[in-house]
Scaffold this motif. Structure first.
Motif, PDB file in Angstrom:
ATOM      1  N   ASP A 237       0.198   2.555   3.395  1.00 11.13           N
ATOM      2  CA  ASP A 237       0.473   3.289   4.801  1.00 11.13           C
ATOM      3  C   ASP A 237       2.038   3.166   5.157  1.00 11.13           C
ATOM      4  O   ASP A 237       2.711   4.048   5.688  1.00 11.13           O
ATOM      5  N   ARG A 238       2.616   1.862   4.653  1.00 13.79           N
ATOM      6  CA  ARG A 238       3.956   1.549   5.030  1.00 13.79           C
ATOM      7  C   ARG A 238       4.851   2.382   4.143  1.00 13.79           C
ATOM      8  O   ARG A 238       5.737   3.037   4.642  1.00 13.79           O
ATOM      9  N   ILE A 239       4.555   2.538   2.882  1.00 13.90           N
ATOM     10  CA  ILE A 239       5.346   3.603   2.178  1.00 13.90           C
ATOM     11  C   ILE A 239       5.135   4.938   2.432  1.00 13.90           C
ATOM     12  O   ILE A 239       6.290   5.756   2.603  1.00 13.90           O
ATOM     13  N   THR A 240       4.138   5.269   2.866  1.00 18.30           N
ATOM     14  CA  THR A 240       4.100   6.804   3.212  1.00 18.30           C
ATOM     15  C   THR A 240       4.791   7.209   4.729  1.00 18.30           C
ATOM     16  O   THR A 240       5.395   8.083   4.625  1.00 18.30           O
ATOM     17  N   ALA A 241       4.749   6.013   5.397  1.00 17.72           N
ATOM     18  CA  ALA A 241       5.413   6.287   6.877  1.00 17.72           C
ATOM     19  C   ALA A 241       6.879   6.618   6.564  1.00 17.72           C
ATOM     20  O   ALA A 241       7.654   6.859   7.206  1.00 17.72           O
ATOM     21  N   THR A 243       8.552   7.177   3.382  1.00 24.19           N
ATOM     22  CA  THR A 243       8.974   8.576   2.565  1.00 24.19           C
ATOM     23  C   THR A 243       8.394   9.791   3.061  1.00 24.19           C
ATOM     24  O   THR A 243       8.897  10.884   2.913  1.00 24.19           O
ATOM     25  N   GLY A 244       7.293   9.721   3.977  1.00 21.55           N
ATOM     26  CA  GLY A 244       6.615  11.014   4.343  1.00 21.55           C
ATOM     27  C   GLY A 244       5.944  11.664   3.323  1.00 21.55           C
ATOM     28  O   GLY A 244       5.502  12.808   3.650  1.00 21.55           O
ATOM     29  N   LYS A 245       5.606  10.799   2.082  1.00 19.42           N
ATOM     30  CA  LYS A 245       4.937  11.542   1.180  1.00 19.42           C
ATOM     31  C   LYS A 245       3.569  10.854   1.007  1.00 19.42           C
ATOM     32  O   LYS A 245       3.565   9.544   0.848  1.00 19.42           O
ATOM     33  N   LYS A 246       2.701  11.480   0.964  1.00 27.72           N
ATOM     34  CA  LYS A 246       1.142  11.100   0.880  1.00 27.72           C
ATOM     35  C   LYS A 246       0.975  10.889  -0.716  1.00 27.72           C
ATOM     36  O   LYS A 246       1.222  11.737  -1.568  1.00 27.72           O
ATOM     37  N   SER A 247       0.398   9.993  -1.407  1.00 25.23           N
ATOM     38  CA  SER A 247      -0.032   9.649  -2.528  1.00 25.23           C
ATOM     39  C   SER A 247      -1.209  10.413  -3.107  1.00 25.23           C
ATOM     40  O   SER A 247      -2.173  10.841  -2.142  1.00 25.23           O
TER      41      SER A 247
END
Length: 247
Positions: A237-241, A243-247
């Motif tokens: 969730d932190r990385i997505t927030a 980068t704006g990219k969902k895994s």
């Protein structure tokens, strides 16, 4: 009757305020009972990601109440004060000692049980055990040399000298010094920055640092590799927030 330790909750962090301003926040058994109760509650409170310990009024604390000592100071068990400060030290979240004005002896032992000290420029520190023919039982002999080195700890313990914030910063006792006029704002800003980061990482990092303190480097490196808790549940969730990219 006002609490001897007041808890103040904010968004993601809490503040424990030593609250005997008319007595310069001198530390008593009853005050430690309230401090311990707050520590025990904070340990399991997942809403709190950072804790600040500070004093009300003119100072952090002038130290152990000598009147309490003179009256015999009945404690629940031998080592109870030390045990209480170890509970504070082992909270699974960052703990900041926000020190302004006096921070002497028992008060310094409380501050040293926190992860680091943020000092106002009017802060003064000292260990006066030897002035009163006392020896430490709350942790001074163990935490002070770990913070400042054995020679500096001996100097402070043998002389009972008071040092100012600038000297505390120089020897590594305080981590940072800020002007008193900006102190409240800086304490809040620091707590907010820490609370914004992952509580999983804070808990894991404190465990790692405590487990490897004073170990040989190679042993510590091996422990880090083998005992690291890895990625936390909030990583994606932190990385997505960011980068704006969902895994």
């Amino acid at each position: 009757m006002d609490p001897l330790v007041r808890r103040e909750d904010f968004d993601g962090w809490s503040q424990l305020v030593i609250n005997r301003p008319s007595k310069l926040n001198a530390l008593t058994v009853d005050l430690f009972r309230e401090l311990r109760a707050h520590i025990e509650l904070l340990g399991d409170d997942e809403r709190v990601r950072c804790v600040v310990v500070r004093g009300a009024g003119k100072c952090f604390s002038a130290g152990h109440d000598l009147g309490d000592i003179a009256d015999g100071e009945p404690v629940p068990s031998r080592g109870w004060h030390s045990e209480t400060l170890r509970l504070l030290e082992r909270l699974p979240k960052p703990v900041i000692a926000a020190v302004h004005g006096h921070c002497y002896t028992g008060a310094l032992e409380v501050a040293l049980a926190c992860d680091f000290i943020l000092a106002a420029d009017n802060a003064r520190f000292g260990d006066t055990h030897a002035k009163w023919a006392l020896t430490p039982v709350w942790g001074m002999s163990q935490r002070l040399p770990r913070r400042v080195g054995i020679a500096a700890a001996k100097r402070l313990m043998f002389t009972c000298d008071m040092i100012d914030a600038a000297e505390a910063l120089r020897i590594g006792l305080a981590e940072r010094v800020v002007p008193l006029r900006d102190f409240d704002e800086e304490v809040e800003a620091l707590a907010i920055r820490i609370a914004a980061n992952s509580p999983f990482s804070h808990r894991a990092n404190k465990r790692l640092l405590d487990a490897t303190d004073a170990r040989p480097l190679d042993a510590g490196l091996a422990w880090e590799v083998m005992e690291s808790e890895g990625a936390g549940p909030d990583m994606k969730d932190r990385i997505t927030a960011f980068t704006g990219k969902k895994s």
